[in-house]
Scaffold this motif. Structure first.
Motif, PDB file in Angstrom:
ATOM      1  N   TYR A   1      11.193 -10.755  -3.541  1.00 42.77           N
ATOM      2  CA  TYR A   1      10.379 -11.460  -2.551  1.00 42.77           C
ATOM      3  C   TYR A   1       9.944 -12.779  -3.182  1.00 42.77           C
ATOM      4  O   TYR A   1       9.144 -12.801  -4.120  1.00 42.77           O
TER       5      TYR A   1
ATOM      6  N   HIS B   1      10.366  -4.108  -4.244  1.00 41.50           N
ATOM      7  CA  HIS B   1      11.327  -5.206  -4.076  1.00 41.50           C
ATOM      8  C   HIS B   1      12.484  -5.102  -5.062  1.00 41.50           C
ATOM      9  O   HIS B   1      12.943  -6.089  -5.618  1.00 41.50           O
TER      10      HIS B   1
ATOM     11  N   ASN C   1       2.688 -12.691   1.291  1.00 42.63           N
ATOM     12  CA  ASN C   1       3.243 -12.254   0.017  1.00 42.63           C
ATOM     13  C   ASN C   1       3.484 -10.754   0.025  1.00 42.63           C
ATOM     14  O   ASN C   1       2.557  -9.973   0.233  1.00 42.63           O
ATOM     15  N   SER C   2       4.737 -10.341  -0.169  1.00 49.56           N
ATOM     16  CA  SER C   2       5.068  -8.935  -0.333  1.00 49.56           C
ATOM     17  C   SER C   2       4.560  -8.108   0.857  1.00 49.56           C
ATOM     18  O   SER C   2       4.970  -8.350   1.985  1.00 49.56           O
TER      19      SER C   2
ATOM     20  N   GLY D   1      10.327 -13.922   2.896  1.00 44.70           N
ATOM     21  CA  GLY D   1      10.401 -13.983   1.440  1.00 44.70           C
ATOM     22  C   GLY D   1      11.694 -14.525   0.883  1.00 44.70           C
ATOM     23  O   GLY D   1      11.961 -14.393  -0.314  1.00 44.70           O
TER      24      GLY D   1
ATOM     25  N   GLY E   1      -0.961  -9.812  -0.365  1.00 44.08           N
ATOM     26  CA  GLY E   1      -0.198  -8.587  -0.583  1.00 44.08           C
ATOM     27  C   GLY E   1      -1.011  -7.463  -1.187  1.00 44.08           C
ATOM     28  O   GLY E   1      -2.250  -7.444  -1.105  1.00 44.08           O
TER      29      GLY E   1
ATOM     30  N   TYR F   1       5.922 -15.463  -7.711  1.00 43.97           N
ATOM     31  CA  TYR F   1       4.563 -15.608  -7.191  1.00 43.97           C
ATOM     32  C   TYR F   1       3.884 -16.823  -7.819  1.00 43.97           C
ATOM     33  O   TYR F   1       3.033 -16.698  -8.680  1.00 43.97           O
TER      34      TYR F   1
ATOM     35  N   GLN G   1      13.721  -7.141   2.382  1.00 43.61           N
ATOM     36  CA  GLN G   1      12.510  -7.447   1.618  1.00 43.61           C
ATOM     37  C   GLN G   1      11.938  -6.222   0.895  1.00 43.61           C
ATOM     38  O   GLN G   1      11.135  -6.355  -0.009  1.00 43.61           O
TER      39      GLN G   1
ATOM     40  N   SER H   1      10.813  -9.006  -9.182  1.00 45.00           N
ATOM     41  CA  SER H   1      10.284  -8.373  -7.983  1.00 45.00           C
ATOM     42  C   SER H   1       9.715  -9.423  -7.032  1.00 45.00           C
ATOM     43  O   SER H   1      10.081  -9.477  -5.848  1.00 45.00           O
ATOM     44  N   ILE H   2       8.819 -10.261  -7.560  1.00 44.87           N
ATOM     45  CA  ILE H   2       8.191 -11.301  -6.741  1.00 44.87           C
ATOM     46  C   ILE H   2       8.104 -12.588  -7.557  1.00 44.87           C
ATOM     47  O   ILE H   2       7.633 -12.576  -8.704  1.00 44.87           O
TER      48      ILE H   2
END
Length: 344
Positions: free
Chosen positions: A266, A208, A96-97, A238, A11, A170, A261, A167-168
């Motif tokens: 995500y 996101h 990713n993202s 995601g 990402g 990860y 997304q 947001s993510i």
């Protein structure tokens, strides 16, 4: 006999000074570079070739939202094209993202030129939105879940409800985004750790989250489903949803890509976990630029005890095999395992 592989696309924030020249140094196909550059020329923007031909890395230029997006997308798609498909059978693609757009390019949903147009447009639209984004670990030094850190993050999300969002997801990191005030307050409240965190992601907006709604609305208006093609490979998004090859609802795919997304969490960890469970790849290939996604991939695998993984040490041991399970094309010694000549 071919080995099966899951391809993972990186990402934002993965093209920095150490990655400068990455695309040029790996000499992608001329026709591919021409598509990238043509899309940029049509938009009256600096081409990928020009960005990689400057005398030195210029942070103001190379990390500018639409330039960085172009470089990351080009590097990822070029790396995908460099994979030795006589050696590997790619069974699915995820990312990713921003890497979701690269995944669409790898799977044939978008051509190299159309994909470059989309990442450029989305970079410009989202950069015009408000907010900020930061990252904080929720695992310990051995990559095992840390309940205390997880609780602290959740506490901040609850305290700043409607202004701060996940947001993510990860791997072992929580990426939070929201209004600048909420981000500043949360970063001040979370205890510092590892001499780096909480870490503000410079130049990032409230990705996101609902703060991206205006960007989503504009993208939906200018990118109809007719510009999307049927995936030639399964895609894992995601949410962990699988878009099948040759049988996806393109209107739904367009809406997910440009609305869901963009404005909602995500979950990269779930995407990766679903992909390995459903497709059981013999290898995971991480596209460039950079190799930063490796830890998040490993942490996501540890969360589900994939192949008995329970810790950072377990993953390190697994990687010491003759051909590592996770192959990062951003690492020269691992790239050798992925490409046709070992020199691409």
């Amino acid at each position: 006999m071919k080995r099966t592989a899951l391809v993972v696309c990186p990402g934002r924030g993965t093209y920095n000074k150490t990655e400068y020249g990455y695309i040029r140094n790996h000499t992608p196909e001329a026709a591919l570079m021409a598509q990238f550059d043509n899309a940029r020329e049509v938009a009256a923007l600096t081409t990928v070739t020009e960005l990689e031909s400057m005398p030195v890395f210029n942070r103001a230029v190379h990390t500018k939202a639409d330039n960085a997006a172009a470089l990351i997308f080009a590097a990822g798609v070029a790396d995908y094209a460099a994979i030795d498909f006589n050696q590997f059978e790619v069974v699915a693609v995820t990312g990713n993202s921003m890497g979701w757009y690269t995944a669409l390019g790898c799977a044939g949903v978008l051509s190299a030129e159309t994909g470059m147009q989309l990442v450029t447009d989305m970079a410009q639209l989202t950069a015009a939105c408000s907010g900020a984004q930061f990252i904080y670990p929720v695992v310990d030094d051995n990559w095992r879940p840390d309940p205390v850190r997880q609780a602290l993050v959740q506490q901040q999300l609850t305290l700043h409800q409607s202004e701060l969002f996940m947001s993510i997801a990860y791997g072992g990191y929580a990426v939070l985004a929201g209004t600048e005030a909420a981000v500043k307050a949360a970063m001040s409240a979370l205890p510092p750790c590892d001499d780096r965190f909480p870490l503000l992601l410079t130049g990032h907006a409230g990705f996101h989250t609902a703060l991206m709604q205006s960007a989503s609305d504009k993208a939906l208006a200018s990118w109809p489903a007719t510009r999307f093609n049927q995936p030639q490979l399964p895609l894992v998004d995601g949410r962990g949803h699988i878009w099948p090859d040759l049988g996806s609802d393109l209107a739904a795919l367009q809406h997910y890509t440009l609305q869901h997304q963009v404005c909602q969490t995500y979950d990269f960890s779930k995407a990766l976990q679903v992909a390995v469970k459903e497709f059981a790849p013999e290898h995971i290939i991480l596209l460039g630029p950079g190799a930063g996604a490796g830890s998040a991939v490993a942490q996501s695998l540890i969360q589900i005890n994939w192949q008995g993984l329970t810790s950072k040490q377990d993953f390190t041991d697994l990687q010491h095999s003759r051909t590592p399970y996770v192959l990062s094309m951003g690492m020269p010694e691992q790239r050798l395992h992925c490409t046709l000549s070992g020199l691409a």
